[in-house]
Design an enzyme around this catalytic site. Structure first.
Site, PDB file in Angstrom:
ATOM      1  N   HIS A 459      -2.599  -0.616   1.869  1.00 47.00           N
ATOM      2  CA  HIS A 459      -2.034   0.024   0.682  1.00 47.00           C
ATOM      3  C   HIS A 459      -2.760   1.310   0.305  1.00 47.00           C
ATOM      4  O   HIS A 459      -2.300   2.047  -0.571  1.00 47.00           O
ATOM      5  CB  HIS A 459      -2.066  -0.957  -0.490  1.00 47.00           C
ATOM      6  CG  HIS A 459      -0.891  -0.803  -1.429  1.00 47.00           C
ATOM      7  ND1 HIS A 459       0.090   0.132  -1.234  1.00 47.00           N
ATOM      8  CD2 HIS A 459      -0.564  -1.456  -2.571  1.00 47.00           C
ATOM      9  CE1 HIS A 459       0.979   0.050  -2.205  1.00 47.00           C
ATOM     10  NE2 HIS A 459       0.606  -0.910  -3.032  1.00 47.00           N
ATOM     11  N   ARG A 460      -3.883   1.601   0.949  1.00 44.78           N
ATOM     12  CA  ARG A 460      -4.526   2.893   0.727  1.00 44.78           C
ATOM     13  C   ARG A 460      -3.705   4.010   1.372  1.00 44.78           C
ATOM     14  O   ARG A 460      -3.725   5.155   0.926  1.00 44.78           O
ATOM     15  CB  ARG A 460      -5.938   2.900   1.331  1.00 44.78           C
ATOM     16  CG  ARG A 460      -6.909   1.929   0.700  1.00 44.78           C
ATOM     17  CD  ARG A 460      -8.219   1.892   1.479  1.00 44.78           C
ATOM     18  NE  ARG A 460      -8.028   1.466   2.866  1.00 44.78           N
ATOM     19  CZ  ARG A 460      -9.006   1.384   3.773  1.00 44.78           C
ATOM     20  NH1 ARG A 460     -10.251   1.727   3.426  1.00 44.78           N
ATOM     21  NH2 ARG A 460      -8.762   0.987   5.001  1.00 44.78           N
TER      22      ARG A 460
END
Length: 488
Positions: A459-460
């Site tokens: 999700h980064r």
């Protein structure tokens, strides 16, 4: 004159620092040629065959099978001039066997006279002509016999490492004599003949836990079988049998209820990588259920096509092609996070990883530049990758620089899962089992082939929108393979 060359363990790839000697393909006295395979090593990632850099005669195996040594450690010695007439320097000649890494104090390389294990009760230590190495001797030397140990502390059969003083000449103590070692409850090692020790090992029974009834406190075959019969009353859910090779290197507890196996090689590195991935990259997983009836029809047609007669066509092949097309439409997902540099690395190529379960653990080799391959070439790449992984021959290069991965959990009959990212990648697709299910098709309920897809992302790098769009594109191709012609 003889010229002794030592071959040191090389770095098998990617800066690995150690490896385990899996199997020797040569023995002392064998003649080897340059580039002949002499040993198979197991690294943290794969099994690798090492060729000989020298031609000559093997004079010493310096590391035993099953031992882990660091890169740069000498593992074999070869005489590159075996026809030379000069005597070999002391301590460098050939030896019969090796039980572990040698050193200056290693009794294997020491003169026989310095090792009491090679003496008998009525025979002097020195031979005519001076001290000799193990495996050598003089012309007049009589046949010698290894003395019996009085304590299992030095008996290799029970894992001892320090030799005990030689036993008395009598092979079996008289019944009236005090036992030199008793069994259960005395704190000393049990006495047993080699066949009885082997039987105990095969049955997973600890000799020290058996009450001996033989003369002089010796454990007999009947004692072992009786102990095993009493232990079998406690039913076990699993048994460390021949069908569980991963237990071969383990230690069975005295009661046979546990086996402890050291964590090493592929299993150790996989665990480290997964822990790092799980607790470094924030995982998000999205799911999609897809009607893949048309994909199954395409697979059936390709299996009958002469152009694909030489390759194996499976639904995984179509899923892999669908993922490659989806990555082409959403290239932002083909990236990695460089924590040290605080940069996002976008990769303009796709090395497609395929998670493979092997006897050595999970490995993720990848098909290099998979984005350039047509369907037939992609099928060949999948077949080669799978067969190599199952044979345990996957190389470090095969597993390096992956960009995105598929894990086919459907082959185990599993519908879906939440896969953990392969370190250094931003996405992994789980392809579930394909089942016939009721499905609304063109306004009617029909039996269709249905599967579930799950996409885990870092999700980064990948937000919910990008992950969902990529998964939707994969699903669209699997639902209607003709869409690949539009996007391809």
């Amino acid at each position: 004159m003889p010229s002794y060359q030592q071959f040191r363990l090389p770095d098998a790839g990617e800066g690995l620092t150690e490896a385990e000697i899996a199997a020797w393909h040569v023995a002392v006295g064998d003649t080897v040629a340059i580039n002949q395979t002499i040993v198979e090593i197991e690294t943290a990632k794969s099994l690798v065959d090492l060729p000989s850099p020298f031609a000559g005669v093997v004079t010493r195996l310096m590391v035993a099978e099953g031992e882990t040594v660091e890169v740069g450690t000498p593992i074999i010695e070869i005489d590159t001039d075996p026809t030379g007439e000069a005597p070999a320097p002391a301590g460098t000649g050939p030896e019969v066997a090796v039980s572990g890494p040698t050193s200056d104090a290693d009794p294997v390389a020491a003169p026989v006279a310095a090792d009491p294990r090679h003496e008998t009760a009525d025979e002097p230590a020195d031979e005519p002509g001076g001290a000799v190495l193990v495996g050598y001797g003089t012309a007049a030397a009589p046949t010698r016999r290894r003395a019996r140990f009085t304590s299992a502390e030095g008996d290799p059969a029970v894992g001892g490492s320090t030799p005990a003083p030689p036993a008395p000449a009598a092979a079996t103590p008289p019944a009236s004599a005090p036992s030199p070692a008793t069994t259960a409850g005395t704190g000393q090692r049990a006495l047993a003949k080699p066949p009885v020790r082997k039987l105990a090992r095969d049955l997973g029974v600890d000799l020290d836990s058996i009450q001996a009834t033989g003369p002089g406190g010796i454990v007999t075959r009947e004692d072992v079988l009786a102990h095993q019969a009493s232990a079998e009353a406690r039913t076990l859910a699993t048994y460390p049998g021949d069908d569980q090779p991963w237990l071969a290197s383990g230690t069975v507890s005295p009661d046979g209820r546990q086996t402890r196996v050291p964590v090493k090689s592929v299993r150790k590195r996989t665990a480290e990588a997964m822990v790092t991935s799980a607790f470094t990259a924030p995982h998000v997983t999205v799911f999609c259920t897809v009607d893949v009836t048309k994909t199954m029809k395409l697979v059936a047609r390709l299996r009958e096509d002469r152009e694909f007669a030489d390759v194996r066509v499976t639904p995984l092949l179509i899923a892999a092609k669908a993922l490659l097309l989806a990555v082409r439409r959403h290239p932002d997902i083909n990236a990695s996070w460089d924590e040290a540099a605080q940069e996002i690395v976008y990769k303009h190529y796709v090395n497609l990883g395929i998670a493979a379960a092997t006897p050595r653990g999970l490995v993720v080799p990848n098909i290099k530049d998979a984005h350039t391959l047509g369907l037939h070439d992609l099928a060949e790449g999948l077949a080669a990758l799978t067969s190599t992984a199952r044979a345990g021959k996957t190389t470090p290069r095969d597993m390096s620089d992956g960009t995105i991965t598929i894990t086919n959990v459907g082959v185990f009959g599993i519908d879906t899962g939440t896969p953990i990212l392969n370190p250094g990648e931003a996405a992994i697709l789980a392809f579930g089992a394909i089942r016939e299910q009721p499905w609304v098709h063109k306004g009617k309920i029909k039996v269709r082939h249905v599967t579930q897809l799950a996409l885990s992302v870092d999700h980064r790098l990948v937000d919910g929108a990008l992950g969902s769009q990529l998964l939707a594109d994969v699903a669209a191709v699997l639902e209607n393979p003709a869409q690949a012609l539009v996007w391809g």
